[in-house]
Design a protein around this motif. Structure first.
Motif, PDB file in Angstrom:
ATOM      1  N   LEU A 106      12.450  -0.517  -0.175  1.00 25.14           N
ATOM      2  CA  LEU A 106      11.828   0.658  -0.778  1.00 25.14           C
ATOM      3  C   LEU A 106      10.933   1.380   0.224  1.00 25.14           C
ATOM      4  O   LEU A 106      10.947   2.615   0.301  1.00 25.14           O
ATOM      5  CB  LEU A 106      11.007   0.241  -2.000  1.00 25.14           C
ATOM      6  N   SER A 107      10.151   0.629   0.994  1.00 24.37           N
ATOM      7  CA  SER A 107       9.243   1.247   1.957  1.00 24.37           C
ATOM      8  C   SER A 107      10.001   2.012   3.029  1.00 24.37           C
ATOM      9  O   SER A 107       9.609   3.125   3.419  1.00 24.37           O
ATOM     10  CB  SER A 107       8.354   0.172   2.598  1.00 24.37           C
ATOM     11  N   ALA A 108      11.104   1.434   3.513  1.00 27.17           N
ATOM     12  CA  ALA A 108      11.899   2.104   4.546  1.00 27.17           C
ATOM     13  C   ALA A 108      12.512   3.393   4.017  1.00 27.17           C
ATOM     14  O   ALA A 108      12.515   4.429   4.703  1.00 27.17           O
ATOM     15  CB  ALA A 108      12.994   1.165   5.049  1.00 27.17           C
ATOM     16  N   ARG A 109      13.021   3.340   2.796  1.00 27.60           N
ATOM     17  CA  ARG A 109      13.652   4.532   2.223  1.00 27.60           C
ATOM     18  C   ARG A 109      12.612   5.609   1.915  1.00 27.60           C
ATOM     19  O   ARG A 109      12.848   6.798   2.136  1.00 27.60           O
ATOM     20  CB  ARG A 109      14.431   4.152   0.973  1.00 27.60           C
ATOM     21  N   ARG A 163       0.816  -1.216   0.000  1.00 27.52           N
ATOM     22  CA  ARG A 163       0.000   0.000   0.000  1.00 27.52           C
ATOM     23  C   ARG A 163       0.852   1.270   0.000  1.00 27.52           C
ATOM     24  O   ARG A 163       0.544   2.246  -0.688  1.00 27.52           O
ATOM     25  CB  ARG A 163      -0.922  -0.002   1.218  1.00 27.52           C
ATOM     26  N   LEU A 164       1.958   1.272   0.762  1.00 28.43           N
ATOM     27  CA  LEU A 164       2.797   2.470   0.853  1.00 28.43           C
ATOM     28  C   LEU A 164       3.411   2.835  -0.488  1.00 28.43           C
ATOM     29  O   LEU A 164       3.642   4.012  -0.783  1.00 28.43           O
ATOM     30  CB  LEU A 164       3.911   2.239   1.894  1.00 28.43           C
ATOM     31  N   LEU A 165       3.685   1.843  -1.339  1.00 28.98           N
ATOM     32  CA  LEU A 165       4.365   2.096  -2.606  1.00 28.98           C
ATOM     33  C   LEU A 165       3.415   2.450  -3.744  1.00 28.98           C
ATOM     34  O   LEU A 165       3.850   3.015  -4.757  1.00 28.98           O
ATOM     35  CB  LEU A 165       5.182   0.862  -3.017  1.00 28.98           C
TER      36      LEU A 165
END
Length: 288
Positions: A167-170, A29-31
């Motif tokens: 990717l989500s962390a960055r 969802r975040l991406l």
């Protein structure tokens, strides 16, 4: 030509597309707001090929798990080709780029919105305009570790898990684009480029000069060039549909006439609308 689709478990879907296999899974969802495309692929039969990448208004990340591109150059550029030896980042473009590959490609490819890329890369997008650079030059030394871990497993579900987390962390700690730039990009992209810059500046409450400076920094192209690229990309998509009509595409995309359409295709892609309509187009690339 799209062949059969196979479900490989964990939501992973494998589809034969021409001479390659394409692997996808629902995005976290975040991406979702920052992605246009996120897929793995490998060649069904290793053979050299050449493609022409045309402007799309998107940034691209290619994580190479097999053979990398042998040569990447701007169309018509007599200078040296980009010295990329592995995984890469490509900023937004205002012209075509030709890529040669020796065959045996296996990779994960992402297409990002420019403001999603701004958050993910944490650098001004203007520094990447018309450039192709090594992934580690943008994401730092951790990128090399991530690529090694991705290559060490052949399980696509595990690969997507690793990349989703990274990717989500960055993205969570990346810079936030200015709300005015976000609104300006949304206006342009929703209208396919058919919005005057003066109207955008008035709507966001900035002078045109300030809008151009901030927008170019965070998107990578000026608002005017963004409009041209978005209009071209929309026209290319319409032309490659079955039964496309050149006059209808010209009117639908806001070109003055077919001569204007032809000029823009030559300027941005180094080809004609007719040749584009006849070409096989995959993820912003014309097969050569």
């Amino acid at each position: 030509m799209v062949g059969s689709t196979v479900m490989a478990g964990g939501g992973v879907e494998v589809t034969r597309v021409g001479g390659r296999w394409r692997v996808t899974r629902p995005w976290p969802r975040l991406l979702r707001p920052v992605l246009h495309s996120y897929a793995g692929y490998w060649e069904a039969a290793a053979s050299p090929y050449r493609v022409r990448l045309v402007p799309t208004g998107r940034a691209v990340v290619v994580i190479s798990l097999g053979e990398p591109f042998a040569r990447i150059r701007r169309l018509g550029d007599a200078g040296p080709s980009s010295q990329v030896t592995g995984s890469l980042v490509a900023g937004l473009e205002d012209g075509a780029r030709v890529c040669d590959h020796p065959g045996g490609q296996e990779a994960i490819r992402l297409e990002l919105t420019p403001l999603g890329a701004y958050r993910l890369f944490a650098v001004p997008m203007s520094e990447l305009t018309n450039r192709v650079v090594e992934l580690r030059d943008v994401l730092g030394p951790d990128a090399g570790v991530l690529v090694e871990r991705l290559a060490a497993t052949s399980d696509w579900g595990a690969r997507f898990d690793l990349l989703d987390l990274a990717l989500s962390a960055r993205l969570a700690r990346g810079p936030r684009p200015a709300p005015e730039v976000t609104h300006a990009w949304r206006l342009l992209s929703r209208a396919g480029g058919a919005v005057p810059v003066g109207r955008i500046a008035a709507e966001v409450g900035w002078s045109q000069g300030h809008l151009i400076r901030r927008y170019t920094e965070q998107v990578g192209l000026t608002p005017k060039m963004s409009a041209r690229v978005l209009r071209f990309h929309r026209a290319m998509g319409l032309l490659t549909r079955d039964g496309a009509n050149l006059a209808e595409v010209t009117a639908a995309c806001g070109f003055y006439d077919q001569a204007h359409l032809n000029r823009e295709f030559r300027a941005l892609a180094g080809t004609t609308p007719g040749r584009t309509a006849a070409a096989r187009v995959t993820e912003g690339a014309l097969a050569l």
